[in-house]
Design an enzyme around this catalytic site. Structure first.
Site, PDB file in Angstrom:
ATOM      1  N   MET A  79       0.898  -1.431   0.100  1.00 54.73           N
ATOM      2  CA  MET A  79      -0.013  -0.089  -0.044  1.00 54.73           C
ATOM      3  C   MET A  79       0.725   1.285  -0.041  1.00 54.73           C
ATOM      4  SD  MET A  79      -3.094  -1.041   0.055  1.00 54.73           S
ATOM      5  CE  MET A  79      -4.361  -0.069   0.807  1.00 54.73           C
ATOM      6  N   CYS A  80       0.331   2.240  -0.452  1.00 52.32           N
ATOM      7  CA  CYS A  80       1.004   3.719  -0.481  1.00 52.32           C
ATOM      8  C   CYS A  80       0.976   4.414   0.722  1.00 52.32           C
ATOM      9  CB  CYS A  80       0.474   4.443  -1.754  1.00 52.32           C
ATOM     10  SG  CYS A  80       0.585   3.472  -3.309  1.00 52.32           S
TER      11      CYS A  80
END
Length: 261
Positions: free
Chosen positions: A1-2
């Protein structure tokens, strides 16, 4: 995930301290090595930097860390790719013009069932995030909300964000340079710094700043992130489905929306 980072302030403020902490997570203390970007508003103009490599080892990111670009609104993103290749076109934040303003968008999450509607705006890259941004702008444009009051516009944004969140993970930042809209599906936190200011220490770098020496008693600066950046401050955690609208460092609208079917 960012990971996401945004700032809203009542006076032009640099992002050097928070940006330094975030960039260490881009390939050093964190796995988000697949690109980074940051956008700073100067009035209605935007100064933006993007790179498809790791921010922790980027000379461009180093310049941004050490050069105090002052802004009232800023949006930043570090990427861990899950949809779309690692390339410049797929780096956030994404920017488009609507109604005579630049709109800037960054997203953390993945929408597995999302199918964008066709319209005026089209993605350049291959991420679901940019497709989501274009879909949102197309729906705003079709709603003919150019002259709508802020409450009407926010209601539309909340409804669309909640619909996206029902299709997957949708933590997002959206700004037109005047206000900053934030929506949480899984993780988001904020902190508002105002007088009396004190020191703060980053989690991801051996850096401490004394905000009292860097600010005036009238300054209000809020930072919104995926994960808290400092070890010695109390961050306010969003709840799933919670949204907040920021302007000049303050929350001016807030609510919580159901994101389950």
């Amino acid at each position: 995930m960012c990971e996401l980072l945004a700032m809203s302030a009542n006076t032009p403020t640099d992002l050097c301290f928070s940006f330094t902490g975030l960039t260490r997570r881009g390939g050093d203390t964190g796995p988000h090595r697949d690109g980074w970007g940051v956008a700073f508003y100067e009035g209605k103009g935007v100064r933006a930097f993007h790179e498809s490599g790791a921010s922790a080892s980027s000379r461009i990111a180093e310049v941004v860390q050490t050069h105090p670009i002052k802004s009232e609104v800023a949006v930043c993103h570090i990427r861990q790719a899950n949809v779309g290749s690692v390339c410049l076109a797929n780096t956030h934040p994404f920017i488009r013009e609507l109604w005579g303003r630049y709109w800037t968008f960054a997203h953390n999450g993945q929408l597995k069932t999302f199918q964008p509607q066709s319209g005026f705006y089209e993605p350049v890259g291959s991420t679901d995030s940019e497709a989501l941004f274009c879909d949102l702008l197309n729906q705003l444009r079709a709603s003919d909300s150019r002259e709508a009051d802020l409450d009407t516009l926010v209601a539309l944004l909340v409804a669309r964000a909640a619909d996206y969140a029902r299709q997957g993970v949708c933590n997002l930042l959206l700004t037109n340079g005047d206000w900053l809209f934030t929506f949480c599906t899984t993780k988001m936190a904020s902190i508002t710094r105002r007088a009396p200011f004190g020191p703060a220490r980053l989690k991801d770098a051996d850096v401490t700043v004394d905000f009292e020496a860097e600010t005036t008693p009238n300054d209000v600066v809020s930072v919104i992130v995926t994960e808290p950046l400092t070890t010695d401050e109390r961050w306010d955690l969003y709840q799933p489905g919670e949204w907040r609208l920021w302007r000049l460092g303050e929350v001016i609208r807030r609510g919580r929306q159901s994101i389950t079917d």
